[in-house]
Scaffold this motif. Structure first.
Motif, mmCIF file in Angstrom:
data_model
loop_
_atom_site.group_PDB
_atom_site.id
_atom_site.type_symbol
_atom_site.label_atom_id
_atom_site.label_comp_id
_atom_site.label_asym_id
_atom_site.label_seq_id
_atom_site.Cartn_x
_atom_site.Cartn_y
_atom_site.Cartn_z
ATOM 1 N N GLU A 58 0.834 -1.202 0.000
ATOM 2 C CA GLU A 58 0.000 0.000 0.000
ATOM 3 C C GLU A 58 0.871 1.256 0.000
ATOM 4 O O GLU A 58 0.617 2.199 -0.759
ATOM 5 N N LYS A 59 1.913 1.264 0.812
ATOM 6 C CA LYS A 59 2.819 2.422 0.876
ATOM 7 C C LYS A 59 3.594 2.587 -0.430
ATOM 8 O O LYS A 59 3.858 3.718 -0.866
ATOM 9 N N ALA A 60 3.957 1.478 -1.055
ATOM 10 C CA ALA A 60 4.660 1.552 -2.336
ATOM 11 C C ALA A 60 3.761 2.156 -3.415
ATOM 12 O O ALA A 60 4.210 2.966 -4.234
ATOM 13 N N VAL A 61 2.493 1.778 -3.409
ATOM 14 C CA VAL A 61 1.532 2.349 -4.359
ATOM 15 C C VAL A 61 1.383 3.846 -4.109
ATOM 16 O O VAL A 61 1.344 4.655 -5.057
ATOM 17 N N GLU A 62 1.317 4.242 -2.841
ATOM 18 C CA GLU A 62 1.205 5.663 -2.503
ATOM 19 C C GLU A 62 2.433 6.444 -2.971
ATOM 20 O O GLU A 62 2.310 7.579 -3.462
ATOM 21 N N LEU A 63 3.615 5.844 -2.832
ATOM 22 C CA LEU A 63 4.838 6.501 -3.292
ATOM 23 C C LEU A 63 4.820 6.673 -4.806
ATOM 24 O O LEU A 63 5.182 7.737 -5.331
ATOM 25 N N ALA A 64 4.394 5.633 -5.524
ATOM 26 C CA ALA A 64 4.290 5.731 -6.979
ATOM 27 C C ALA A 64 3.308 6.825 -7.377
ATOM 28 O O ALA A 64 3.548 7.581 -8.325
ATOM 29 N N ALA A 65 2.197 6.911 -6.655
ATOM 30 C CA ALA A 65 1.195 7.931 -6.951
ATOM 31 C C ALA A 65 1.768 9.329 -6.749
ATOM 32 O O ALA A 65 1.567 10.228 -7.573
ATOM 33 N N ASP A 66 2.509 9.508 -5.669
ATOM 34 C CA ASP A 66 3.125 10.810 -5.387
ATOM 35 C C ASP A 66 4.086 11.217 -6.499
ATOM 36 O O ASP A 66 4.122 12.371 -6.922
ATOM 37 N N ARG A 67 4.871 10.281 -6.977
ATOM 38 C CA ARG A 67 5.871 10.582 -8.001
ATOM 39 C C ARG A 67 5.224 10.955 -9.332
ATOM 40 O O ARG A 67 5.679 11.862 -10.022
ATOM 41 N N PHE A 68 4.143 10.262 -9.693
ATOM 42 C CA PHE A 68 3.489 10.598 -10.953
ATOM 43 C C PHE A 68 2.763 11.933 -10.835
ATOM 44 O O PHE A 68 2.727 12.709 -11.806
ATOM 45 N N ARG A 69 2.211 12.233 -9.659
ATOM 46 C CA ARG A 69 1.589 13.546 -9.450
ATOM 47 C C ARG A 69 2.623 14.658 -9.626
ATOM 48 O O ARG A 69 2.332 15.700 -10.208
#
Length: 199
Positions: A58-69
């Motif tokens: 879940e945290k890895a997905v959140e990190l990926a989301a932050d980077r694409f944002r």
């Protein structure tokens, strides 16, 4: 200092999980491999993530989301039409894919495809990630004159098209699907084909 050290260890674990999911998939990423990849002390994973692999994923997905944002935000800083902004984003993604030899895909789509039907926690995390990309694109389009409903629909189409193109590009080991997607989205958003003059 202990808190800072713990935060750094947690961040390394999340970063390693993200990199490994991109390369091996969620199911192919074992927790021991994550700890080894992160260079973290044994036992640290369950100290920081007592709920185990799903919590780390879940945290890895959140990190990926932050980077694409962040990528989206950077792309909107330069002048240009909506289609040109999307072209800039797609060019960065194409560079990342080709630079990895087409071995690294979008971790959010990877987790969605593997775990969306098995883990509600991970499905929800992926849905939230996609929404966190759709929303700023919709806001950008609304600022360019689209109505709220139309902007949201177009933003959903943009994110969905780019995600699908990344999967096809990875399968074909070519950036052509991404380039085709960028061309189609430019027509959709700007109403003209690449190379045509702005009215």
């Amino acid at each position: 200092m202990v808190g800072n050290k713990g935060a750094r260890t947690s961040a390394r674990l999340v970063e390693s999980m993200l990199e490994l999911v991109q390369a091996r998939g969620y199911s192919g990423t074992g927790l021991n491999t994550v700890v080894e990849h992160a260079g973290a002390p044994k036992g640290s994973l369950y100290f920081h993530f007592p709920e185990g692999k799903e919590a780390l994923g879940e945290k890895a997905v959140e990190l990926a989301a932050d980077r694409f944002r962040s990528l989206l935000a950077d792309a909107t800083l330069e002048p240009g039409s909506a289609g040109e902004v999307i072209r800039r984003v797609v060019a960065v993604l194409a560079g990342m894919l080709s630079g990895s030899g087409y071995t690294l895909g979008c971790p959010v789509s990877v987790v969605t495809l593997e775990m969306g039907a098995q883990s509600e926690r991970l499905r929800a995390a992926c849905a939230s990630a996609f929404d966190s990309w759709i929303t700023p694109v919709a806001e950008f389009l609304a600022a360019r004159g689209h109505g709220p409903a139309e902007a949201r629909a177009l933003a959903t189409a943009v994110v969905s098209t780019v995600e699908g193109a990344m999967i096809v590009s990875r399968a074909q080991r070519s950036d052509e699907p991404l380039r085709c997607a960028a061309d189609a989205l430019a027509v959709l958003l700007d109403g003209r084909r690449s190379g045509e003059a702005t009215p």
